[in-house]
Design a protein around this motif. Structure first.
Motif, PDB file in Angstrom:
ATOM      1  N   TRP A  57       0.864  -1.176   0.000  1.00 20.55           N
ATOM      2  CA  TRP A  57       0.000   0.000   0.000  1.00 20.55           C
ATOM      3  C   TRP A  57       0.907   1.234   0.000  1.00 20.55           C
ATOM      4  O   TRP A  57       1.370   1.687   1.059  1.00 20.55           O
ATOM      5  CB  TRP A  57      -0.934  -0.031   1.209  1.00 20.55           C
ATOM      6  N   ASP A  62      -3.821   7.200  -2.990  1.00 22.11           N
ATOM      7  CA  ASP A  62      -4.952   6.332  -2.691  1.00 22.11           C
ATOM      8  C   ASP A  62      -4.470   5.182  -1.815  1.00 22.11           C
ATOM      9  O   ASP A  62      -3.315   5.166  -1.385  1.00 22.11           O
ATOM     10  CB  ASP A  62      -5.607   5.800  -3.968  1.00 22.11           C
ATOM     11  N   LYS A  64      -4.745   1.793  -2.668  1.00 23.05           N
ATOM     12  CA  LYS A  64      -4.748   0.568  -3.453  1.00 23.05           C
ATOM     13  C   LYS A  64      -3.539  -0.291  -3.119  1.00 23.05           C
ATOM     14  O   LYS A  64      -2.468   0.202  -2.786  1.00 23.05           O
ATOM     15  CB  LYS A  64      -4.757   0.896  -4.938  1.00 23.05           C
ATOM     16  N   HIS A  72      -7.112  -4.126  -1.665  1.00 22.03           N
ATOM     17  CA  HIS A  72      -7.168  -2.682  -1.529  1.00 22.03           C
ATOM     18  C   HIS A  72      -7.747  -2.274  -0.180  1.00 22.03           C
ATOM     19  O   HIS A  72      -8.520  -2.999   0.443  1.00 22.03           O
ATOM     20  CB  HIS A  72      -8.006  -2.071  -2.654  1.00 22.03           C
ATOM     21  N   THR A  74      -9.578   0.815   2.435  1.00 18.79           N
ATOM     22  CA  THR A  74     -10.622   1.837   2.452  1.00 18.79           C
ATOM     23  C   THR A  74     -10.394   2.763   3.637  1.00 18.79           C
ATOM     24  O   THR A  74     -10.405   2.306   4.786  1.00 18.79           O
ATOM     25  CB  THR A  74     -12.024   1.202   2.581  1.00 18.79           C
ATOM     26  N   LEU A  76     -11.403   5.029   6.547  1.00 15.05           N
ATOM     27  CA  LEU A  76     -12.667   5.078   7.285  1.00 15.05           C
ATOM     28  C   LEU A  76     -12.544   5.925   8.539  1.00 15.05           C
ATOM     29  O   LEU A  76     -11.452   6.136   9.072  1.00 15.05           O
ATOM     30  CB  LEU A  76     -13.110   3.659   7.657  1.00 15.05           C
ATOM     31  N   ILE A 112      -7.435   2.708   8.132  1.00 15.67           N
ATOM     32  CA  ILE A 112      -7.621   2.162   6.791  1.00 15.67           C
ATOM     33  C   ILE A 112      -7.919   0.675   6.929  1.00 15.67           C
ATOM     34  O   ILE A 112      -7.125  -0.077   7.491  1.00 15.67           O
ATOM     35  CB  ILE A 112      -6.374   2.384   5.920  1.00 15.67           C
ATOM     36  N   GLU A 113      -9.071   0.252   6.457  1.00  9.51           N
ATOM     37  CA  GLU A 113      -9.502  -1.147   6.512  1.00  9.51           C
ATOM     38  C   GLU A 113      -8.984  -1.896   5.289  1.00  9.51           C
ATOM     39  O   GLU A 113      -9.121  -1.435   4.148  1.00  9.51           O
ATOM     40  CB  GLU A 113     -11.027  -1.231   6.547  1.00  9.51           C
ATOM     41  N   ASN A 115      -9.133  -5.555   3.292  1.00  7.61           N
ATOM     42  CA  ASN A 115      -9.885  -6.795   3.142  1.00  7.61           C
ATOM     43  C   ASN A 115      -8.953  -7.896   2.661  1.00  7.61           C
ATOM     44  O   ASN A 115      -8.681  -8.039   1.478  1.00  7.61           O
ATOM     45  CB  ASN A 115     -11.039  -6.591   2.157  1.00  7.61           C
ATOM     46  N   ASN A 227     -10.265  -9.108   8.454  1.00  2.00           N
ATOM     47  CA  ASN A 227      -9.575  -8.001   7.812  1.00  2.00           C
ATOM     48  C   ASN A 227      -8.402  -7.526   8.650  1.00  2.00           C
ATOM     49  O   ASN A 227      -8.225  -7.944   9.800  1.00  2.00           O
ATOM     50  CB  ASN A 227     -10.543  -6.835   7.575  1.00  2.00           C
TER      51      ASN A 227
END
Length: 734
Positions: A57, A62, A64, A72, A74, A76, A112-113, A115, A227
């Motif tokens: 990352w 971003d 990604k 990737h 997210t 939050l 940042i989560e 998955n 996660n």
């Protein structure tokens, strides 16, 4: 100007060779395999920074995952009711000072989560590496947490030390650093588990601080399916406060060499210029009001009142401080302003930011930068009656509102002036035209500055700015005085300092060493020619420069000191034009041969403290050249430089005339001494500082006429600098 062809000989080949091999894996992924080899052919540990990389990352705009696994993230915010506006981690400047290249975590509810898909990764072993900038708080903050708390790195409970843990088939294993994570600076952190030990690496930007190892760790990682998180515990409630950048995950335990290689990839020496680092907004005003940084915080020239008879005209493009058209904005003082500026991304814990720009104010009390804050009224403005900058600061809800000023008369009416306001916690500095003007220690509510901004008025359609403005900038840290001077000096009227890099092929700054600061790397080596003369075999010694800064100049003893340069010429007519320039301080009996020499009878010699001929020491500046036809021309100036004070000396050949400059002004000129021919016979000659060259190889033959005095930097261009450029250099660095 047509550049002349240069012919350089190869420098001596070092014994250490770095070999890079592109490795293509079975899945098509490419990796870079590095190895170091000594002269005998044996190799040290290989470093493959792509092998086993299952998550990357970069946080480069971003979240990604750059690997084929595409896990990737997210950004939050876990709590929409806590008053922070439900904002997830925000893009910010990275460790190199580049905008939108890292993420800022508020320490409250940001994370940042990620998955993960456990089956795809197959983690029995694991390494996690990242860059972090901690804000100094110590509250059990997680930097990274793997699947369902399977492996993690965090700041230890209520301490500044780091802790890493893995959960394996044989139990929980932890390792804790003895040193704290650096506060308010970037640190590189790696946790590596290889099945037999768990190791924690902690670096600052300079190098390794600590390597801690738990040799009892063993077993395979316990399988989990949840996660992971960057910046928080997977269960929530332990948010990191600070910045995180470039997170990597490996399915193996990386080696110490690989950790070091990851750190060195981002060595602090690889940076943007100091006046670009931390730059979060720059409105250059070159034809429009767009933001030149990646934050794209663009402004809109606006007219507040269409009924006042001025034709509904917003601020108009006008000439800038250099006389260039449509490169600045003119404000009418009645209803012109810039709208649409969102809050700049500045630091508030502690208070850190810099605002700077150029104004040419008219005769009207005004405000030209105002945050649209609610209940906290603060601004930067102009007090026309006293011709000074005004800043208004306050504490929460407008309590203890105060005006602070630059000195009276420091910002004259109708004159372009560079200003800067620096907030460093409770320290406030005001710079005018590159110099510290005023300084205050004050309590200030910096949060008021993080609202949307208005440029050109107070924010409630009052106190309109009258005059011109140009090149406004916002930084997310406190610039140094040197950086402020760079910004001011780079815009000296008539010349931009960036132009002075054109065709600059040698720049020996003498800042702690004799390295060449150009990309050509024509480095110098301070040497002593005679170990038997009783001076202790000492080469040129570092000393104070013209500004009194230690180790920023070199002292030459006039007996056997010199510098050999890894730079040569070997083509007839190699120099169609050139400029040699140096700061010199020569005692009354000093001088000699020379500040820069490639052999007078083959190319040129530049000799401050010369008698105007080839005979050595004297009071003036010598500029001796030989054209492509083999004709040598000796030439000396008029101004005395052998007086024990600092002078800027320059020798220029413009393809026709030869000009000597002293202290920014033309001192002497020889008209067409080489009948328009270029300089250089074609013989190979290596260069020297402090002695004359007869060398056909690096550190070869010299003429042993040594320079006596102090040199505060030597520069060489393969073009003729103009009189304006020479004057600019003198004024900028005087």
């Amino acid at each position: 100007m047509k550049r002349s062809a240069r012919a350089y000989l190869l420098a001596p080949v070092p014994l250490l060779i770095i070999v890079a091999v592109l490795v293509i894996g079975g899945g098509g992924a490419a990796g870079l395999l590095l190895g170091t080899f000594d002269g005998g052919g044996s190799s040290s540990t290989s470093v493959n920074l792509q092998k086993g990389l299952v998550g990357h990352w970069k946080l480069d705009g971003d979240v990604k995952d750059a690997t084929p696994y595409e896990n990737h993230g997210t950004p939050l915010d876990s709590d929409g009711s806590n008053g922070d506006g439900d904002t997830p981690p925000q893009l910010t400047t990275d460790r190199k000072g580049q905008g939108k290249k890292a993420y800022d975590f508020d320490g409250s509810d940001d994370y940042i989560e990620i998955n993960f898909t456990d089956g795809a990764l197959g983690l029995d072993r694991v390494s996690t590496c990242l860059w972090a900038y901690a804000d100094g708080s110590v509250s059990n903050e997680y930097l990274f947490d793997g699947q369902d708390h399977r492996w993690w790195i965090k700041e230890d409970d209520n301490a500044e030390t780091l802790k890493a843990e893995v959960e394996t088939s044989n139990g929980l294993f932890t390792v804790t650093s003895t040193n704290p994570i650096p506060s308010q600076e970037w640190a590189f952190i790696c946790s590596a588990y290889d099945g037999s030990q768990l190791t924690l690496y902690l670096y600052n930007q300079s190098g390794l601080i600590e390597k801690s190892t738990n040799t009892n760790a063993s077993g395979n990682l316990v399988s989990h399916s949840g996660n992971g998180r960057i910046g928080d515990f997977t269960g929530g409630g332990y948010s990191f406060a600070g910045k995180i950048d470039d997170v990597r995950l490996y399915n193996r335990g990386i080696s110490a060499d690989e950790a070091a290689a990851l750190h060195e990839q981002y060595d602090a020496s690889v940076k943007v210029a100091s006046t670009q680092g931390g730059l979060v907004n720059q409105w250059q005003m070159d034809g429009d009001f767009t933001d030149a940084t990646p934050y794209e915080n663009h402004g809109t020239p606006t007219d507040a009142d269409a009924s006042n008879g001025d034709g509904d005209t917003p601020p108009q493009l006008t000439t800038d401080r250099k006389g260039q058209g449509s490169k600045a904005y003119d404000f009418d003082g009645s209803d012109d302003y810039i709208s649409g500026i969102s809050q700049p991304s500045v630091q508030t814990s502690p208070n850190l930011f810099t605002v700077t720009g150029f104004i040419k104010p008219g005769n009207q009390y005004s405000r030209f930068i105002t945050p649209q804050s609610v209940g906290i009224d603060q601004w930067i403005g102009y007090d026309a009656s006293s011709e000074r900058l005004e800043i208004t600061i306050a504490e929460a809800a407008d309590t203890n509102q105060r005006q602070r000023y630059s000195t009276t008369g420091s910002v004259p009416l109708g004159t372009w002036t560079h200003w800067a306001v620096i907030i460093d916690d409770k320290n406030i500095k005001i710079y005018i035209n590159g110099r510290l003007d005023s300084e205050y220690n004050e309590s200030i509510d910096i949060a008021g500055w993080t609202n949307d901004w208005v440029i050109g008025q107070r924010g409630n359609d009052t106190y309109w700015f009258l005059g011109k403005m140009d090149d406004f900038r916002v930084y997310d840290y406190a610039l140094s005085g040197q950086d402020i001077r760079k910004i001011n000096d780079s815009y000296s009227p008539g010349i931009d300092v960036s132009d002075l890099q054109k065709d600059l092929t040698g720049n020996w700054v003498f800042d702690q060493d004799a390295k060449d600061r150009t990309p050509y790397e024509h480095h110098g080596t301070p040497l002593d020619a005679d170990a038997s003369n009783g001076d202790g075999d000492t080469p040129p010694q570092l000393t104070t420069d013209r500004k009194g800064h230690a180790s920023k100049a070199y002292q030459f003893d006039g007996t056997d000191d010199y510098m050999a340069l890894d730079m040569s010429y070997s083509a007839a007519g190699a120099l169609e034009e050139f400029t040699a320039l140096a700061w010199v301080k020569i005692p009354s009996g000093g001088g000699g041969w020379s500040a820069l020499d490639f052999d007078r009878s083959d190319y040129f010699t530049f000799t401050p403290g010369n008698d105007g001929s080839a005979s050595g020491a004297g009071d003036v500046v010598g500029c001796h050249t030989t054209g492509s036809g083999g004709v040598t021309h000796d030439f000396g100036g008029n101004a005395v430089v052998r007086d024990g004070t600092w002078h800027l000396a320059a020798c220029v050949y413009d393809g026709t005339d030869k000009i000597i400059y002293v202290d920014g002004a033309e001192d002497a000129r020889a008209s067409n001494p080489h009948s328009g021919s270029a300089i250089g016979t074609g013989d190979t000659r290596y260069g020297f500082i402090g002695d004359g060259s007869e060398a056909t190889s690096y550190d070869g033959l010299r003429n042993d006429i040594h320079f006596e005095g102090t040199l505060g930097g030597v520069r060489f261009w393969e073009r003729a600098l103009t009189a304006t450029e020479i004057q600019t250099i003198y004024q900028t660095y005087h």
